[in-house]
Design a protein around this motif. Structure first.
Motif, short mmCIF file in Angstrom:
data_model
loop_
_atom_site.label_atom_id
_atom_site.label_comp_id
_atom_site.label_asym_id
_atom_site.label_seq_id
_atom_site.Cartn_x
_atom_site.Cartn_y
_atom_site.Cartn_z
N SER A 60 0.86 -1.19 0.00
CA SER A 60 0.00 0.00 0.00
C SER A 60 0.89 1.23 0.00
CB SER A 60 -0.88 0.02 1.25
OG SER A 60 -1.76 -1.08 1.25
N PRO A 61 0.50 2.28 -0.70
CA PRO A 61 1.37 3.46 -0.79
C PRO A 61 1.56 4.15 0.55
CG PRO A 61 -0.38 3.53 -2.45
CD PRO A 61 -0.70 2.40 -1.52
N PRO A 62 2.81 4.28 1.02
CA PRO A 62 3.06 5.07 2.23
C PRO A 62 2.96 6.55 1.91
CG PRO A 62 5.14 4.27 1.37
CD PRO A 62 4.05 3.68 0.51
N SER A 63 2.77 7.37 2.91
CA SER A 63 2.70 8.81 2.72
C SER A 63 3.93 9.31 1.97
CB SER A 63 2.60 9.50 4.09
OG SER A 63 2.58 10.89 3.93
N GLY A 64 3.70 10.15 0.97
CA GLY A 64 4.78 10.76 0.22
C GLY A 64 5.59 9.81 -0.64
N TRP A 65 5.01 8.68 -1.03
CA TRP A 65 5.77 7.70 -1.81
C TRP A 65 6.27 8.32 -3.11
CZ3 TRP A 65 4.34 5.77 -6.62
CH2 TRP A 65 3.05 6.06 -7.05
N ASP A 66 7.42 7.79 -3.57
CA ASP A 66 8.09 8.33 -4.75
C ASP A 66 8.13 7.37 -5.93
OD1 ASP A 66 9.16 10.80 -3.47
OD2 ASP A 66 10.23 9.33 -2.24
N PHE A 67 8.24 6.08 -5.66
CA PHE A 67 8.60 5.11 -6.69
C PHE A 67 7.83 3.82 -6.48
CE2 PHE A 67 11.85 1.78 -7.94
CZ PHE A 67 11.77 1.99 -9.30
N ASN A 68 7.27 3.28 -7.58
CA ASN A 68 6.51 2.04 -7.51
C ASN A 68 6.86 1.15 -8.70
OD1 ASN A 68 3.17 1.15 -8.41
ND2 ASN A 68 4.39 0.07 -6.92
N PRO A 69 7.79 0.20 -8.52
CA PRO A 69 8.02 -0.80 -9.57
C PRO A 69 6.96 -1.89 -9.43
CG PRO A 69 9.60 -1.11 -7.80
CD PRO A 69 8.76 0.08 -7.43
N TYR A 70 6.42 -2.36 -10.55
CA TYR A 70 5.35 -3.37 -10.52
C TYR A 70 5.35 -4.12 -11.85
CZ TYR A 70 2.66 -0.17 -13.46
OH TYR A 70 2.23 0.62 -14.50
N ASP A 71 4.60 -5.22 -11.89
CA ASP A 71 4.49 -6.00 -13.12
C ASP A 71 3.26 -5.53 -13.88
OD1 ASP A 71 4.53 -7.81 -15.17
OD2 ASP A 71 4.21 -9.58 -13.92
N ARG A 72 3.50 -4.99 -15.04
CA ARG A 72 2.41 -4.49 -15.87
C ARG A 72 1.81 -5.60 -16.73
NH1 ARG A 72 3.09 0.67 -19.82
NH2 ARG A 72 0.94 0.78 -20.48
N LEU A 74 2.22 -8.21 -19.75
CA LEU A 74 3.02 -8.08 -20.96
C LEU A 74 3.10 -6.61 -21.31
CD1 LEU A 74 1.75 -11.11 -23.01
CD2 LEU A 74 3.89 -10.90 -21.76
N PRO A 75 4.22 -6.02 -21.42
CA PRO A 75 5.53 -6.60 -21.63
C PRO A 75 6.38 -6.82 -20.38
CG PRO A 75 5.63 -4.31 -22.21
CD PRO A 75 4.22 -4.59 -21.76
N GLY A 76 5.97 -6.42 -19.17
CA GLY A 76 6.77 -6.72 -17.98
C GLY A 76 6.87 -5.59 -16.99
N ILE A 77 8.05 -5.48 -16.34
CA ILE A 77 8.23 -4.50 -15.27
C ILE A 77 7.97 -3.08 -15.77
CG2 ILE A 77 10.72 -4.10 -15.56
CD1 ILE A 77 10.85 -4.21 -12.42
N SER A 78 7.34 -2.31 -14.91
CA SER A 78 7.08 -0.91 -15.21
C SER A 78 7.25 -0.11 -13.94
CB SER A 78 5.66 -0.75 -15.78
OG SER A 78 5.55 0.49 -16.46
N PHE A 79 7.18 1.22 -14.05
CA PHE A 79 7.44 2.09 -12.92
C PHE A 79 6.41 3.21 -12.88
CE2 PHE A 79 11.49 0.63 -14.82
CZ PHE A 79 11.85 -0.27 -13.83
N TRP A 80 5.96 3.53 -11.67
CA TRP A 80 5.00 4.60 -11.47
C TRP A 80 5.62 5.59 -10.48
CZ3 TRP A 80 -0.27 3.88 -8.58
CH2 TRP A 80 -1.10 4.98 -8.82
N PHE A 81 5.41 6.88 -10.72
CA PHE A 81 6.04 7.93 -9.92
C PHE A 81 5.03 8.87 -9.28
CE2 PHE A 81 8.97 6.53 -13.19
CZ PHE A 81 10.03 6.14 -12.40
N ASN A 82 3.96 8.37 -8.74
CA ASN A 82 3.00 9.15 -7.94
C ASN A 82 2.31 10.27 -8.71
OD1 ASN A 82 1.52 9.99 -5.74
ND2 ASN A 82 3.24 10.45 -4.45
N ASN A 83 2.16 10.14 -10.02
CA ASN A 83 1.47 11.15 -10.84
C ASN A 83 1.92 12.56 -10.53
OD1 ASN A 83 -0.09 9.22 -12.13
ND2 ASN A 83 -1.73 9.35 -10.64
N PRO A 120 10.16 1.82 -19.90
CA PRO A 120 10.86 0.85 -19.05
C PRO A 120 11.58 -0.27 -19.80
CG PRO A 120 8.55 1.11 -18.41
CD PRO A 120 8.72 1.75 -19.74
N ALA A 121 11.58 -0.26 -21.11
CA ALA A 121 12.05 -1.40 -21.91
C ALA A 121 13.47 -1.86 -21.54
CB ALA A 121 11.99 -1.06 -23.40
N LEU A 122 14.38 -0.94 -21.25
CA LEU A 122 15.76 -1.33 -20.95
C LEU A 122 15.90 -2.05 -19.61
CD1 LEU A 122 17.65 1.89 -22.15
CD2 LEU A 122 17.27 -0.26 -23.40
N TRP A 123 14.86 -1.99 -18.78
CA TRP A 123 14.87 -2.69 -17.49
C TRP A 123 14.20 -4.06 -17.58
CZ3 TRP A 123 17.77 -1.21 -13.52
CH2 TRP A 123 18.27 0.09 -13.54
#
Length: 190
Positions: A60-72, A74-83, A120-123
């Motif tokens: 669950s997102p903690p207060s002030g979170w900055d970074f969220n790697p997750y499985d999207r 196909l195609p795989g890992i992705s990253f979210w930055f708190n909009n 995120p393709a290079l990751w």
């Protein structure tokens, strides 16, 4: 002939006072989390949320979170930055950069908070010992801070993935990937 640095005792007292004030101001520091790492990134649609400044993390997102790697999926890992335009990853204009040790992350760097492909393709391949540069907002000081995450990813669309280490520069200046505070470095005397 004796040379005196200060023309009067008053000048010496003023100079000493200025040095005392300068030394008591907050100093810039590299801050690293050593308590919560390594963090395995779950291979699911939630992943793990991380506040780079406080080290708080979880499903669950903690207060002030900055970074969220997750499985999207196909195609795989992705990253979210708190909009948030105050947060994001260093990128080359097309992809989120995979950085070696010694790369500079700072105000002059190009960042994205977009999670759209191909970003995120290079990751999504095997990366061991490589870094992602990040821009985060420090709620405690109300300043933009720059940092890095040492993220290992695997050959299966970026999984397994593990956050092994993360640090940030607390004064808004650039940081070099792989740098740690002197207290975290080890030395030997031969």
């Amino acid at each position: 002939m004796k040379t005196r640095k200060y023309a009067s005792p008053v000048a010496a007292v003023v100079a000493a006072s200025m040095l005392a004030v300068a030394s008591s101001t907050a100093m810039a520091a590299i801050i690293c989390d050593t308590a919560t790492v390594p963090l395995a990134v779950p291979q699911d649609g939630t992943g793990i949320y991380l506040n780079l400044i406080t080290g708080a993390n979880g499903a669950s997102p903690p207060s002030g979170w900055d970074f969220n790697p997750y499985d999207r999926g196909l195609p795989g890992i992705s990253f979210w930055f708190n909009n948030d335009a105050n947060r994001g990853a260093l990128w080359d204009g097309t992809n989120i950069s995979v950085l070696p040790s010694g790369a500079t992350v700072g105000p002059a760097s190009l960042f994205t908070s977009s999670v759209a492909d191909p970003g995120p393709a290079l990751w999504r391949t095997t990366n061991t010992g490589m870094y992602m540069g990040l821009r985060v907002f420090n709620e405690g000081t109300a300043t933009m801070n720059y940092g890095w995450i040492q993220l290992d990813t695997g050959a299966t669309a970026g999984f397994p993935a593990t956050i092994n280490h993360f640090c940030y520069q607390n004064d808004g200046t650039a940081i070099t990937t792989g740098t740690t505070p002197v207290s975290l470095q080890s030395y030997s005397i031969d």
